[in-house]
Design a protein around this motif. Structure first.
Motif: not given
Length: 363
Positions: A50, A283, A292
């Protein structure tokens, strides 16, 4: 998806649960049944991908994947027959998708072990046996009804009878149902009963502060056992993790460095739980959010789109997909597309862990 935290009394379950969910409630007293109702909490699944995505696509917010955890009261020998707090808490385990069994792997004269001696394998055997006995009761209670329905000629009922008998015979060999070979239809029926030993299990070795990496003999016993049954072991010092959970990020990083850890063990545990549940992440990335999304391993592109909104699965047209490696190489989605690295996938595409996606759907 839910995971239930189970174990014998006084193994550190509630301490672990509070740390996982960053609860700042006072730690439970050293009594066997301090958890009277199952506590529930949501825990984020740490994922460095991320942060790597946001370096190239800065969003207004970042949303990690999450897991629901249930802290279930300590199980004692005889629980399936009503000992301790009995079947009340066994029923809570039927509702979760996986079991996190906390196993005590530390010596402490001030924390009384319910069985007297610290022995990880005996603890596991006690829990497993109680769950198997409870599953046997569930199957025995379900068989008469299934047999009555089967006498009418109902094919589904006949299959249920066969599955009940197959499960009962397997449990009679003192083997949990997660080791039973079953086809897709049989597995669906087994799930409908909420049978506890059919659920995947992850072992959490609660270690002391002198064995943070889980290299001691008690953890070694547990790891050897887990390898034989195809399960994972994550060493966690619940006491330390509870202290870390109380700190702000800067102090937490300093404390981690002082004890030689790169990240809280709870991060490893969250990811291991995710794997145990058979989940993976894909994602979506844009200016509003980088997020996510949780999907089962083996999910198709339409099923993945349906996690965002059920209408997306029905109206799925195609998915545009690239990888994090593509993003780190080409820096922008525009340049990924220009390089011919943006893949167009249809309804049969099987999602891969870490895919970055745009979905095109009928409105």
């Amino acid at each position: 998806m839910e995971a239930g935290i189970v174990g014998l009394p006084n193994v550190g379950k509630s301490t672990l649960f509070n740390a996982l969910t960053c609860s700042k409630a006072a730690q439970s007293a050293n009594y066997p049944f301090c958890t009277i109702e199952p506590n529930e909490g949501i825990v984020s699944v740490p994922d460095s991908r991320l942060e790597r995505i946001t370096k190239f696509i800065p969003p207004q917010k970042v949303i990690p994947a999450a897991l629901k955890l249930v802290d279930i009261a300590g199980i004692v020998k005889g629980a399936s027959e009503g000992q301790g707090l009995g079947n009340k808490f066994l029923s809570h385990i039927r509702e979760v998708d996986a079991i996190l069994q906390v196993v005590r792997c530390f010596e402490d004269p001030d924390v009384v072990h319910v069985a007297g001696d610290v022995n990880p394998l005996v603890d596991i055997e006690t829990i497993e046996m109680e769950l198997m006995l409870a599953d046997m009761q569930t199957l025995d209670n379900s068989l008469p009804k299934a047999e009555r329905a089967a006498r009418t000629g109902d094919k589904e009922a006949k299959l249920r009878v066969d599955v009940i008998k197959k499960c009962t015979a397997h449990l009679a060999t003192d083997q949990p149902l997660r080791k039973l070979e079953a086809d897709e239809n049989e597995t669906k029926i087994i799930r409908s009963f909420g049978l506890m030993t059919a659920k995947p299990v992850l072992y959490v070795a609660n270690v002391d502060e002198n064995d943070l990496l889980g290299e001691g003999p008690l953890v070694k016993q547990l790891q050897d056992f887990a390898t034989k049954v195809g399960a994972e072991v994550v060493p966690v010092c619940a006491k330390l993790e509870a202290e870390l959970a109380e700190l702000d990020p800067a102090d937490r990083a300093e404390m981690l460095e002082s004890v030689g850890l790169k990240e809280p063990a709870l991060a490893l545990l969250a990811r291991a739980t995710y794997r145990t549940l058979g989940q993976q992440s894909y994602f979506t990335a844009g200016e509003k959010e980088v997020r996510a999304w949780t999907i089962p391993v083996g999910a198709t592109a339409p099923q993945a789109a349906g996690v965002i909104h059920t209408d997306f699965e029905k109206g799925f047209i195609r998915a545009e997909i690239y990888t994090l490696a593509d993003l780190e190489q080409y820096k922008t989605e525009k340049d990924i597309r220009a390089a011919g690295k943006l893949r167009v996938e249809g309804k049969t595409y099987i999602m891969q862990d870490g895919d970055i996606c745009h979905f095109l759907v009928n409105s």
